[in-house]
Enzyme design. Sequence first.
Site, short mmCIF file in Angstrom:
data_model
loop_
_atom_site.label_atom_id
_atom_site.label_comp_id
_atom_site.label_asym_id
_atom_site.label_seq_id
_atom_site.Cartn_x
_atom_site.Cartn_y
_atom_site.Cartn_z
N ASP A 1 0.84 -1.20 0.00
CA ASP A 1 0.00 0.00 0.00
C ASP A 1 0.88 1.25 0.00
O ASP A 1 2.05 1.21 0.39
CB ASP A 1 -0.94 0.01 1.21
CG ASP A 1 -0.21 -0.07 2.54
OD1 ASP A 1 0.81 -0.79 2.63
OD2 ASP A 1 -0.64 0.59 3.50
N GLU B 1 -0.02 -1.10 5.85
CA GLU B 1 1.05 -0.54 6.67
C GLU B 1 0.89 0.95 6.90
O GLU B 1 1.13 1.46 8.00
CB GLU B 1 2.41 -0.84 6.02
CG GLU B 1 3.62 -0.55 6.89
CD GLU B 1 4.14 0.89 6.78
OE1 GLU B 1 5.02 1.27 7.57
OE2 GLU B 1 3.65 1.64 5.89
#
Length: 355
Positions: free
Chosen positions: A19, A84
């Site tokens: 991400d 994350e």
Amino acid sequence: MGLGSHPSLPSILLNSHLDSVPAEPSKWLHPPFSAVRDADGLIFARGAQDDKCIAMQYLEAIRSLNSKGFVPVRTVHISLVPDEEVGGFAGWAMFVESDEFEKMNVGFALDEGQASVGDEFRVFYADRIPWNLKIKATGQPGHGSRLYDDSAMENLMKSVEVVSRFRESQFDVVKAGKALNSEVVSVNPVYVKAGVPTHDGFVMNVQPSEAEAGFDLRLTPTTDPDEMKRRIAAEWAPSVRNMSFEIIEKGPLRDCLGHPLMTATNDSNPWWLVFKQAIASAGEKLSRPEILASTTDARYIRQKGIPVLGFSPMKNTPILLHDHNEHLRDTVYMKGIQVYESLISSLSSFLEASH
């Protein structure tokens, strides 16, 4: 790469998150999700430094090792994970508690680090831990012309002043060269919310009954969280001034044995010695090990008592994570693949260390 020749040995884990944070295309030289390489060899892309680069370098390094017939002693796992950038709570925080992770039998892990503006690679043995802190003040509402004791805005501004003095005391240590930014507790205001709204702004002649401010607070691995909470309650948001606070803790501060989440970078840690030698074998140098100023998924792995080093093989590179025009030079990217070849082959061939 498959199973190691001795699959019962603790494995090696290479972690990267997939991400990335949003981008503002109008403020970029090139579309941020197109990975444009310009004439100077600069690859512009959101995630070029944080963190899609190391995911691809892992895979390219393993492909190269496979083509040479390399067979690891220890099994090598790659984890490519989500979430994350928003805390990892639906990613690594859950995965480390799973049977699947337990079966991986991880003995040592690598996760992301940060670029180095100099000619030495940076390596990180710990992360700071973020707290989202909200401080709320209440007080007597009334006409904007009147003077009250303990109004909501007055109390909140007093709180902001106290927090600012603490921030300055920590920053002074950094400015004096006695500590790195990541080695002190940082606190920064990120929003203030108060006032009675109208369709085009706020009512100017009404003192609000509530006011709130938000702070990004980053604790070092050795910070006493209970002492920090006492400071907040007694000095930053004292109830005697009609104040309250809320802390959202964004990850663990201690490992499974209650120790600070830090990986040893001395002779007591055989993995550190192998890591250093592999970097030297690649013809590179390391700067002094650091605490990462921000936060990564590594903290969830360290929480299980597993040694983790944060490392991204980028040197002579401006630090552009989350910035406009995030980019990475192509030659730096290609060199990183060679460095990971050295690391993966050395770490996965190491026989002496065990859990």
